[in-house]
Design an enzyme around this catalytic site. Structure first.
Site, PDB file in Angstrom:
ATOM      1  N   ASP A   1      37.899 -24.632   0.940  1.00  0.00           N
ATOM      2  CA  ASP A   1      38.401 -24.910  -0.351  1.00  0.00           C
ATOM      3  C   ASP A   1      38.177 -23.461  -0.988  1.00  0.00           C
ATOM      4  O   ASP A   1      37.146 -22.613  -0.804  1.00  0.00           O
ATOM      5  CB  ASP A   1      37.440 -25.859  -0.974  1.00  0.00           C
ATOM      6  N   ILE A   2      39.016 -22.947  -1.826  1.00  0.00           N
ATOM      7  CA  ILE A   2      39.030 -21.689  -2.641  1.00  0.00           C
ATOM      8  C   ILE A   2      37.879 -21.858  -3.647  1.00  0.00           C
ATOM      9  O   ILE A   2      38.000 -22.650  -4.348  1.00  0.00           O
ATOM     10  CB  ILE A   2      40.292 -21.150  -3.151  1.00  0.00           C
TER      11      ILE A   2
ATOM     12  N   GLU B   1      43.911 -26.686  -3.925  1.00  0.00           N
ATOM     13  CA  GLU B   1      43.357 -25.433  -3.330  1.00  0.00           C
ATOM     14  C   GLU B   1      42.514 -25.947  -2.019  1.00  0.00           C
ATOM     15  O   GLU B   1      41.835 -24.815  -1.693  1.00  0.00           O
ATOM     16  CB  GLU B   1      42.637 -24.598  -4.239  1.00  0.00           C
TER      17      GLU B   1
HETATM   18  N1  LIG Z   1      48.030 -22.529  -9.656  1.00  0.00           N
HETATM   19  C1  LIG Z   1      47.651 -23.729  -9.169  1.00  0.00           C
HETATM   20  N2  LIG Z   1      46.490 -24.213  -9.165  1.00  0.00           N
HETATM   21  C2  LIG Z   1      46.244 -25.400  -8.739  1.00  0.00           C
HETATM   22  C3  LIG Z   1      47.072 -25.924  -7.731  1.00  0.00           C
HETATM   23  N3  LIG Z   1      46.496 -27.170  -7.272  1.00  0.00           N
HETATM   24  C4  LIG Z   1      45.424 -27.274  -8.001  1.00  0.00           C
HETATM   25  N4  LIG Z   1      45.282 -26.306  -8.759  1.00  0.00           N
HETATM   26  C5  LIG Z   1      44.060 -26.103  -9.560  1.00  0.00           C
HETATM   27  O1  LIG Z   1      42.854 -25.670  -8.905  1.00  0.00           O
HETATM   28  C6  LIG Z   1      41.798 -25.910  -9.749  1.00  0.00           C
HETATM   29  C7  LIG Z   1      40.608 -26.622  -8.657  1.00  0.00           C
HETATM   30  O2  LIG Z   1      39.541 -26.606  -9.443  1.00  0.00           O
HETATM   31  P1  LIG Z   1      38.406 -27.399  -9.270  1.00  0.00           P
HETATM   32  O3  LIG Z   1      38.717 -28.660  -8.259  1.00  0.00           O
HETATM   33  O4  LIG Z   1      37.485 -27.672 -10.574  1.00  0.00           O
HETATM   34  O5  LIG Z   1      37.611 -26.369  -8.171  1.00  0.00           O
HETATM   35  P2  LIG Z   1      37.210 -24.920  -8.509  1.00  0.00           P
HETATM   36  O6  LIG Z   1      37.484 -24.548  -9.732  1.00  0.00           O
HETATM   37  O7  LIG Z   1      38.035 -24.109  -7.330  1.00  0.00           O
HETATM   38  O8  LIG Z   1      35.624 -24.807  -8.262  1.00  0.00           O
HETATM   39  P3  LIG Z   1      34.960 -25.150  -6.783  1.00  0.00           P
HETATM   40  O9  LIG Z   1      35.799 -25.591  -5.832  1.00  0.00           O
HETATM   41  O10 LIG Z   1      33.845 -25.927  -7.145  1.00  0.00           O
HETATM   42  O11 LIG Z   1      34.617 -23.655  -6.505  1.00  0.00           O
HETATM   43  C8  LIG Z   1      42.288 -26.761 -10.650  1.00  0.00           C
HETATM   44  O12 LIG Z   1      42.316 -25.971 -11.735  1.00  0.00           O
HETATM   45  C9  LIG Z   1      43.851 -27.215 -10.485  1.00  0.00           C
HETATM   46  O13 LIG Z   1      44.562 -27.019 -11.460  1.00  0.00           O
HETATM   47  C10 LIG Z   1      48.251 -25.176  -7.451  1.00  0.00           C
HETATM   48  O14 LIG Z   1      49.120 -25.627  -6.761  1.00  0.00           O
HETATM   49  N5  LIG Z   1      48.553 -23.994  -8.093  1.00  0.00           N
END
Ligand SMILES: Nc1nc2c(ncn2[C@@H]2O[C@H](COP(=O)(O)OP(=O)(O)OP(=O)(O)O)[C@@H](O)[C@H]2O)c(=O)[nH]1
Length: 428
Positions: A302-303, A345
């Site tokens: 996970d990013i 992500e």
């Molecule tokens: N640009 C983009 N963003 C995405 C996509 N799928 C999910 N996201 C975003 O990825 C983010 C994931 O956020 P969180 O689940 O809160 O996790 P995080 O911000 O990475 O925090 P941690 O995982 O706890 O490090 C959300 O804001 C989603 O909108 C996508 O296909 N494209």
């Protein structure tokens, strides 16, 4: 078929009631009857040919004895030119209705049907016309005598005198230009009187064998034509059916391709081109079945802080970073590993051929690659990874374990690799 049957029956009935009979009449009104005797050969026979009041033709002569073979005759020319006679080949009989009075009993008459053929005849020499001849006993009273044409024979002196080759030695009735009715070969001198009432030739336009041969041919030809038509019809139907089957096959192939394309589209992540998680388990089971199944592990990646990145650099940049992440993963794994964009992500790497240590090594390699990659937002990007191994034969459970480990990696500060605790136990 009914028409043909009707035609066949009608033809056979017509034949047997005599419809095919034909006759050719030699009448004095149409043909010239001439008198000939032995005087050119030095004989002293005298006579004449004339037409009587009742229309019959009479030959009268006083046979003399000056010539060794005395004779008198009536000659009938059938055509103005000797070269173009009448074809009597299709007639079977010559019928002469006549009365004959001679100076002695049992006097016979000779009949010659003279045929012209370029092979042996010349116009200047009347003798060169073939003598198809017969000699018969006439009656004193008027009566009809039937002379079968197949009883005529070619005179042997004519064959030898003219040196006729074998192929022309037989009777030939195909071009008769002269009929001669003469006194017999050994006549008694004295008065001879022949009255001819009628001469005709009788035949059939078609023989019984010919008729049945023709009908058989017509039936066979009709059957052949009908069969050919049937064959062409069924061929056309077959061609239509085949074209239809080909069309359906083409449509089927197109639908199959479309279905495959849709299936690929449905199971492929449009953004990264990676496999998505739809219907993923059968595929992973299959990948596992191709190995010995002893070393199966999974990575959950996970990013870190991706929401913040989206918020800071925009959603498009977030997308670009996801695409770059997919590239980093592709470059890190081996061909037996399966990379899945699990959602958002988060990525899963299924390793059917890596033990826990190898999987941990891969996780660390990827984490380190994140640190060294030049990201398009010109900033650092990190990821957290959870690693697990197969415990109870369930791939889903193994991925859930990796996800647990990932959760711990996040809890423990991110940008790190955590191995699911019970995986260690299983490995030991
Ligand atoms: N640009 C983009 N963003 C995405 C996509 N799928 C999910 N996201 C975003 O990825 C983010 C994931 O956020 P969180 O689940 O809160 O996790 P995080 O911000 O990475 O925090 P941690 O995982 O706890 O490090 C959300 O804001 C989603 O909108 C996508 O296909 N494209």
């Amino acid at each position: 078929m009914f028409v043909l049957l009707f035609f066949s029956v009608a033809t056979v009935v017509w034949f047997f009631i005599g419809g095919a009979q034909s006759s050719y009449v030699i009448s004095p009104t149409e043909f010239q009857f001439r008198y000939i005797d032995d005087t050119p050969m030095g004989g002293n026979t005298k006579g004449r040919v004339y037409t009587k009041d009742d229309g019959s033709v009479a030959l009268e002569c006083e046979l003399g004895s000056a010539y060794r073979w005395p004779f008198c005759e009536v000659a009938i020319s059938l055509s103005p030119s000797v070269t173009h006679g009448i074809d009597l080949a299709n007639y079977h009989s010559m019928i002469i209705e006549a009365a004959y009075k001679a100076p002695a009993p049992d006097q016979r008459l000779r009949v010659y049907l003279r045929n012209f053929n370029d092979a042996y005849s010349i116009t200047e020499d009347p003798v060169s016309m073939k003598f198809n001849g017969i000699e018969y006993n006439p009656t004193e009273e008027m009566s009809e005598i039937v002379l079968p044409l197949n009883s005529f024979q070619v005179l042997s002196w004519w064959i030898s005198d003219l040196d006729i080759p074998l192929e022309h030695a037989g009777p030939d009735m195909s071009n008769i230009s002269l009929i001669e009715i003469a006194t017999g070969s050994a006549p008694t001198v004295g008065k001879h009187e022949l009255t001819i009432k009628n001469i005709r030739f009788e035949g059939v336009m078609v023989t019984e064998a010919g008729l049945f041969r023709s009908l058989t041919f017509i039936w066979l030809a009709t059957a052949t034509v009908l069969l050919a038509v049937k064959y062409l019809q069924s061929r056309r139907v077959y061609d239509l059916e085949r074209r239809r089957a080909n069309r359906l096959k083409a449509i089927n192939t197109a639908l199959k391709q479309q279905s495959e394309t849709l299936s690929i589209m449905a199971t492929t992540d449009a953004l990264t081109g990676l496999r998505n998680r739809m219907d993923i388990y059968p595929e992973l089971e299959k990948a596992l079945a191709s190995t010995d199944g002893k070393n199966c592990t999974a990575l959950c990646l996970d990013i870190d802080h991706f929401k913040k990145i989206n918020d800071t650099y925009g959603h498009d940049m977030g997308d670009r970073l996801l695409i770059c992440t997919a590239e980093v993963l592709r470059e890190s794994v081996s061909t037996s590993d399966v990379i899945i964009r699990w959602g958002g992500e988060e990525f899963v790497i299924f390793c059917p051929n890596r033990n826990l240590a190898q999987a941990s090594f891969l996780a660390e390699k990827i984490r380190a690659a994140f640190e060294t990659t030049d990201w398009p937002h010109d900033a650092e990007l990190s990821c957290s990874v959870g690693v697990s191994s197969m415990r109870e034969g369930s791939i889903a459970a193994m991925i859930a374990d990796a996800d647990d480990a990932l959760y711990r990696a996040k809890q423990n500060g991110r940008n790190r690799v955590e191995v699911f605790a019970e995986s260690f136990i299983a490995t030991v």
